[in-house]
Scaffold this motif. Structure first.
Motif, PDB file in Angstrom:
ATOM      1  N   MET A  73       0.887  -1.274   0.101  1.00 42.75           N
ATOM      2  CA  MET A  73      -0.072   0.033  -0.076  1.00 42.75           C
ATOM      3  C   MET A  73       0.833   1.289  -0.128  1.00 42.75           C
ATOM      4  O   MET A  73       1.882   1.383   0.713  1.00 42.75           O
ATOM      5  CB  MET A  73      -0.912  -0.118   1.135  1.00 42.75           C
ATOM      6  N   ARG A  74       0.448   1.966  -0.866  1.00 50.03           N
ATOM      7  CA  ARG A  74       1.420   3.611  -0.925  1.00 50.03           C
ATOM      8  C   ARG A  74       1.195   4.150   0.271  1.00 50.03           C
ATOM      9  O   ARG A  74       0.393   4.256   0.964  1.00 50.03           O
ATOM     10  CB  ARG A  74       0.946   4.278  -2.030  1.00 50.03           C
ATOM     11  N   PRO A  75       2.661   4.947   0.606  1.00 44.03           N
ATOM     12  CA  PRO A  75       2.611   5.637   2.105  1.00 44.03           C
ATOM     13  C   PRO A  75       1.468   6.608   2.139  1.00 44.03           C
ATOM     14  O   PRO A  75       0.931   6.975   3.066  1.00 44.03           O
ATOM     15  CB  PRO A  75       3.973   6.191   1.799  1.00 44.03           C
ATOM     16  N   GLU A  76       0.976   7.365   1.085  1.00 44.65           N
ATOM     17  CA  GLU A  76       0.152   8.480   1.074  1.00 44.65           C
ATOM     18  C   GLU A  76      -1.107   8.000   1.385  1.00 44.65           C
ATOM     19  O   GLU A  76      -1.994   8.440   2.143  1.00 44.65           O
ATOM     20  CB  GLU A  76       0.091   9.187  -0.051  1.00 44.65           C
ATOM     21  N   ILE A  77      -1.504   6.713   1.183  1.00 42.90           N
ATOM     22  CA  ILE A  77      -2.827   6.174   1.391  1.00 42.90           C
ATOM     23  C   ILE A  77      -2.733   5.523   2.672  1.00 42.90           C
ATOM     24  O   ILE A  77      -3.876   5.711   3.371  1.00 42.90           O
ATOM     25  CB  ILE A  77      -2.970   4.916   0.322  1.00 42.90           C
ATOM     26  N   VAL A  78      -1.765   5.078   3.191  1.00 41.29           N
ATOM     27  CA  VAL A  78      -1.646   4.602   4.779  1.00 41.29           C
ATOM     28  C   VAL A  78      -1.719   5.842   5.677  1.00 41.29           C
ATOM     29  O   VAL A  78      -2.521   5.690   6.522  1.00 41.29           O
ATOM     30  CB  VAL A  78      -0.284   4.040   5.096  1.00 41.29           C
ATOM     31  N   GLN A  79      -1.131   6.750   5.059  1.00 41.30           N
ATOM     32  CA  GLN A  79      -0.921   8.082   5.863  1.00 41.30           C
ATOM     33  C   GLN A  79      -2.461   8.510   6.083  1.00 41.30           C
ATOM     34  O   GLN A  79      -3.120   9.015   7.100  1.00 41.30           O
ATOM     35  CB  GLN A  79      -0.055   9.063   5.612  1.00 41.30           C
ATOM     36  N   LYS A  80      -3.289   8.584   4.894  1.00 39.28           N
ATOM     37  CA  LYS A  80      -4.741   9.176   4.772  1.00 39.28           C
ATOM     38  C   LYS A  80      -5.470   8.436   5.594  1.00 39.28           C
ATOM     39  O   LYS A  80      -6.355   8.702   6.046  1.00 39.28           O
ATOM     40  CB  LYS A  80      -5.048   9.298   3.430  1.00 39.28           C
ATOM     41  N   THR A  81      -5.485   6.979   5.642  1.00 36.86           N
ATOM     42  CA  THR A  81      -6.144   6.072   6.282  1.00 36.86           C
ATOM     43  C   THR A  81      -5.920   6.202   7.723  1.00 36.86           C
ATOM     44  O   THR A  81      -7.113   6.400   8.650  1.00 36.86           O
ATOM     45  CB  THR A  81      -5.902   4.639   5.865  1.00 36.86           C
ATOM     46  N   GLU A  82      -4.811   6.117   8.121  1.00 38.75           N
ATOM     47  CA  GLU A  82      -4.558   6.548   9.767  1.00 38.75           C
ATOM     48  C   GLU A  82      -5.084   7.809  10.253  1.00 38.75           C
ATOM     49  O   GLU A  82      -5.449   7.825  11.302  1.00 38.75           O
ATOM     50  CB  GLU A  82      -2.982   6.442  10.176  1.00 38.75           C
ATOM     51  N   LYS A  83      -4.980   8.601   9.401  1.00 41.11           N
ATOM     52  CA  LYS A  83      -5.609  10.040   9.728  1.00 41.11           C
ATOM     53  C   LYS A  83      -7.274   9.995   9.974  1.00 41.11           C
ATOM     54  O   LYS A  83      -7.799  10.671  10.716  1.00 41.11           O
ATOM     55  CB  LYS A  83      -5.303  11.049   8.676  1.00 41.11           C
ATOM     56  N   ILE A  84      -7.891   9.189   9.324  1.00 43.03           N
ATOM     57  CA  ILE A  84      -9.253   8.939   9.140  1.00 43.03           C
ATOM     58  C   ILE A  84      -9.494   8.175  10.333  1.00 43.03           C
ATOM     59  O   ILE A  84     -10.473   8.595  11.408  1.00 43.03           O
ATOM     60  CB  ILE A  84      -9.862   8.177   8.036  1.00 43.03           C
ATOM     61  N   THR A  85      -8.684   7.204  10.855  1.00 44.23           N
ATOM     62  CA  THR A  85      -8.758   6.345  12.075  1.00 44.23           C
ATOM     63  C   THR A  85      -8.735   7.130  13.155  1.00 44.23           C
ATOM     64  O   THR A  85      -9.337   7.043  14.378  1.00 44.23           O
ATOM     65  CB  THR A  85      -7.862   5.149  12.218  1.00 44.23           C
ATOM     66  N   LYS A  86      -7.733   7.939  13.267  1.00 45.02           N
ATOM     67  CA  LYS A  86      -7.413   8.834  14.496  1.00 45.02           C
ATOM     68  C   LYS A  86      -8.713   9.707  14.619  1.00 45.02           C
ATOM     69  O   LYS A  86      -8.960  10.031  15.900  1.00 45.02           O
ATOM     70  CB  LYS A  86      -6.347   9.970  14.135  1.00 45.02           C
ATOM     71  N   ARG A  87      -9.539  10.388  13.601  1.00 44.74           N
ATOM     72  CA  ARG A  87     -10.825  11.086  13.726  1.00 44.74           C
ATOM     73  C   ARG A  87     -11.654  10.320  14.306  1.00 44.74           C
ATOM     74  O   ARG A  87     -12.470  10.664  15.044  1.00 44.74           O
ATOM     75  CB  ARG A  87     -10.969  11.647  12.421  1.00 44.74           C
ATOM     76  N   ILE A  88     -11.614   8.964  13.829  1.00 47.76           N
ATOM     77  CA  ILE A  88     -12.897   8.040  14.496  1.00 47.76           C
ATOM     78  C   ILE A  88     -12.902   7.903  15.733  1.00 47.76           C
ATOM     79  O   ILE A  88     -13.646   8.046  16.718  1.00 47.76           O
ATOM     80  CB  ILE A  88     -12.852   6.723  13.811  1.00 47.76           C
ATOM     81  N   TRP A  89     -11.334   7.716  16.296  1.00 45.87           N
ATOM     82  CA  TRP A  89     -11.210   7.586  17.757  1.00 45.87           C
ATOM     83  C   TRP A  89     -11.496   8.763  18.733  1.00 45.87           C
ATOM     84  O   TRP A  89     -12.028   8.485  19.663  1.00 45.87           O
ATOM     85  CB  TRP A  89      -9.600   7.192  17.802  1.00 45.87           C
ATOM     86  N   GLU A  90     -11.114   9.751  18.048  1.00 36.52           N
ATOM     87  CA  GLU A  90     -11.367  10.976  18.848  1.00 36.52           C
ATOM     88  C   GLU A  90     -13.013  11.215  18.616  1.00 36.52           C
ATOM     89  O   GLU A  90     -13.536  11.559  19.948  1.00 36.52           O
ATOM     90  CB  GLU A  90     -10.608  12.277  18.050  1.00 36.52           C
ATOM     91  N   ALA A  91     -13.701  11.134  17.749  1.00 32.87           N
ATOM     92  CA  ALA A  91     -15.131  11.332  17.919  1.00 32.87           C
ATOM     93  C   ALA A  91     -15.812  10.097  18.790  1.00 32.87           C
ATOM     94  O   ALA A  91     -16.713  10.573  19.550  1.00 32.87           O
ATOM     95  CB  ALA A  91     -15.783  10.888  16.363  1.00 32.87           C
ATOM     96  N   SER A  92     -15.317   9.219  18.815  1.00 32.23           N
ATOM     97  CA  SER A  92     -15.842   7.993  19.735  1.00 32.23           C
ATOM     98  C   SER A  92     -15.455   8.488  21.159  1.00 32.23           C
ATOM     99  O   SER A  92     -16.467   8.278  21.750  1.00 32.23           O
ATOM    100  CB  SER A  92     -15.362   6.601  19.411  1.00 32.23           C
ATOM    101  N   ALA A  93     -14.398   8.757  21.557  1.00 36.65           N
ATOM    102  CA  ALA A  93     -13.931   9.226  22.776  1.00 36.65           C
ATOM    103  C   ALA A  93     -14.820  10.418  23.377  1.00 36.65           C
ATOM    104  O   ALA A  93     -15.449  10.494  24.377  1.00 36.65           O
ATOM    105  CB  ALA A  93     -12.398   9.657  22.947  1.00 36.65           C
ATOM    106  N   ASN A  94     -14.970  11.336  22.453  1.00 33.02           N
ATOM    107  CA  ASN A  94     -15.838  12.419  22.654  1.00 33.02           C
ATOM    108  C   ASN A  94     -17.240  12.160  23.301  1.00 33.02           C
ATOM    109  O   ASN A  94     -17.788  12.811  23.930  1.00 33.02           O
ATOM    110  CB  ASN A  94     -16.004  13.599  21.443  1.00 33.02           C
ATOM    111  N   GLU A  95     -17.937  11.294  22.115  1.00 30.20           N
ATOM    112  CA  GLU A  95     -19.343  10.827  22.354  1.00 30.20           C
ATOM    113  C   GLU A  95     -19.487  10.304  23.696  1.00 30.20           C
ATOM    114  O   GLU A  95     -20.396  10.509  24.308  1.00 30.20           O
ATOM    115  CB  GLU A  95     -19.736  10.111  21.247  1.00 30.20           C
ATOM    116  N   ILE A  96     -18.639   9.222  23.820  1.00 33.02           N
ATOM    117  CA  ILE A  96     -18.520   8.420  25.314  1.00 33.02           C
ATOM    118  C   ILE A  96     -18.804   9.551  26.560  1.00 33.02           C
ATOM    119  O   ILE A  96     -19.317   9.365  27.383  1.00 33.02           O
ATOM    120  CB  ILE A  96     -17.584   7.546  25.393  1.00 33.02           C
ATOM    121  N   TYR A  97     -17.443  10.453  26.389  1.00 31.01           N
ATOM    122  CA  TYR A  97     -17.291  11.485  27.422  1.00 31.01           C
ATOM    123  C   TYR A  97     -18.641  12.254  27.734  1.00 31.01           C
ATOM    124  O   TYR A  97     -18.684  12.281  29.164  1.00 31.01           O
ATOM    125  CB  TYR A  97     -16.057  12.180  27.055  1.00 31.01           C
ATOM    126  N   LEU A  98     -19.115  12.710  26.710  1.00 30.15           N
ATOM    127  CA  LEU A  98     -20.262  13.422  26.989  1.00 30.15           C
ATOM    128  C   LEU A  98     -21.338  12.885  27.953  1.00 30.15           C
ATOM    129  O   LEU A  98     -21.950  13.438  28.815  1.00 30.15           O
ATOM    130  CB  LEU A  98     -20.727  14.076  25.787  1.00 30.15           C
TER     131      LEU A  98
END
Length: 436
Positions: free
Chosen positions: A1-26
């Motif tokens: 897998m190309r580095p730019e795709i890996v970087q983009k995918t991991e950026k998306i997952t980071k946002r998913i984790w943050e959204a999940s933590a924020n929703e549970i935290y509320l």
């Protein structure tokens, strides 16, 4: 897998984790320390997602797929792993069957999540889960991994039924709980310290600041109270009953100074070394074991307690050649008093154990009885009383003249207050059973 795709995918997952933590935290702000304690690490070689207590390892494609299917699934698996850590499941497996322990842990944390009424994690509980929870709660007031594990062992279920339960409750990969042997001790100690602190602080916040959310938070507080309650080492407690007394044996660490100086006087440079034939040792000489024989204490639990006591005494060689241990059976009154004077007496007592009683529980008659024995000079060096019970009864108001411990076998134990002058000890029957 190309580095730019890996970087983009991991950026998306980071946002998913943050959204999940924020929703549970509320909804569940008391979990804020737990969120900060787990780092996230993308692992393209793993099949799904898992946690070792330090980091969450996840396959980005798997996480994105969960989120696309239903964001609540990400919230639930995030909380699933946090609860494993707070209840310290990865460090309490010990010598237990690995597959059964994993299943027991998953059932417990899923039952907690299913008890929450928060919209961020709530999903309908269908018949299979509901029936299992009902059956477990008929046997246990508070579910713990240890209790569910023992229950699963006793079911002797078929392989097909076991697989059905695994599919139903498994959410994360527990292979990350398997630490390398050379790192095992350090990892376990580090996790114990880390999550004990987080768990206790979370419990305090839930008890203090989240009382208005008790209906929504299910039985999470009870589970933390059971997990975090103070435990005592039964072996250490028994050692408190030890007294200093001389016993006939060779003392290699001392010698008779009379012979030593005589040798120097007569022979000049040749002291005579003669070991002492008496040695001061600390061993248990006199104490009382009171056994609650009310309807709530089964013969099996009494037997387990006596076996544990015997094992500790035997291992530590805590018997004098002559001892005086009063074994009292009691409910609302003292039903029997058997005096044990040697190791063989205790073995014989356990072998022929017959429970007498079955009425209500009242602790006061035992203390009155022991006080009378002291007044009548039946005891000379009584150091303490160990009272095995379920804890539901009338306690004496006044502190006795000897140390006292109320011992619970952790089967269906809920937190019971004992008088401030007494020590509360908790033993786990499944650990004792595993040793036999």
């Amino acid at each position: 897998m190309r580095p730019e795709i890996v970087q983009k995918t991991e950026k998306i997952t980071k946002r998913i984790w943050e959204a999940s933590a924020n929703e549970i935290y509320l909804s569940m702000r008391y979990f804020h320390m737990a969120f900060g304690a787990l780092l996230k690490k993308a692992d393209w070689n793993t099949a799904s997602i898992g946690c070792d207590g330090f980091q969450i390892y996840y396959k980005p494609e798997y996480l994105i797929g969960l989120y696309e299917a239903n964001p609540l699934l990400v919230n639930r698996i995030y909380l699933h792993m946090i609860l494993h850590c707070m209840l310290k499941h990865m460090i309490k497996r010990k010598k237990r069957d690995k597959d059964l322990w994993n299943l027991a842990c998953d059932i417990v944390v899923e039952s907690v999540i299913d008890s929450f009424s928060y919209r961020c994690v709530h999903l309908p509980v269908h018949g299979k889960r509901r029936n299992l929870y009902r059956e477990l709660k008929e046997n246990f007031k508070v579910l713990t991994a240890e209790r569910v594990y023992q229950w699963l062992k006793e079911q002797k279920m078929s392989g097909e039924h076991f697989i059905e339960l695994v599919i139903e409750f498994r959410r994360d990969d527990h292979s990350f709980w398997d630490f390398p042997e050379d790192q095992m001790e350090n990892k376990i100690q580090s996790l114990q310290n880390k999550w004990q602190d987080i768990s206790e602080k979370t419990q305090t916040e839930m008890e203090t600041f989240a009382k208005d959310q008790e209906e929504d938070s299910g039985d999470m507080v009870k589970k933390l109270q059971v997990e975090n309650r103070k435990r005592y080492d039964y072996k250490s407690f028994l050692s408190q009953f030890a007294i200093m007394r001389e016993e006939m044996m060779i003392d290699a660490d001392s010698f008779d100074y009379g012979f030593y100086t005589y040798g120097l006087t007569v022979y000049g440079n040749m002291p005579l070394i003669e070991p002492q034939e008496w040695k001061e040792v600390k061993k248990i000489q006199e104490f009382v074991i009171a056994i609650d024989t009310s309807m709530s204490c089964s013969e099996e639990l009494v037997q387990l307690f006596l076996e544990q006591t015997y094992a500790i005494l035997k291992e530590s060689e805590s018997f004098f050649k002559k001892v005086k241990i009063h074994l009292l059976q009691c409910d609302s009154k003292v039903q029997s008093d058997v005096i044990v004077t040697c190791e063989e007496d205790l073995v014989r007592y356990m072998k022929n154990l017959t429970i007498k009683g079955g009425g209500g529980t009242d602790f006061r008659p035992v203390f009155q009885y022991v006080d009378e024995l002291i007044e009548q000079k039946y005891f000379y060096h009584l150091k303490g009383l160990v009272y095995f019970t379920d804890g539901y009864g009338e306690f004496p108001v006044m502190r006795p003249s000897y140390d006292t411990a109320f011992v619970f076998l952790e089967q269906d134990y809920e937190d019971v207050s004992v008088p401030p002058w007494a020590i509360k000890l908790i033993l786990q029957p499944e650990d004792i059973k595993d040793e036999h």
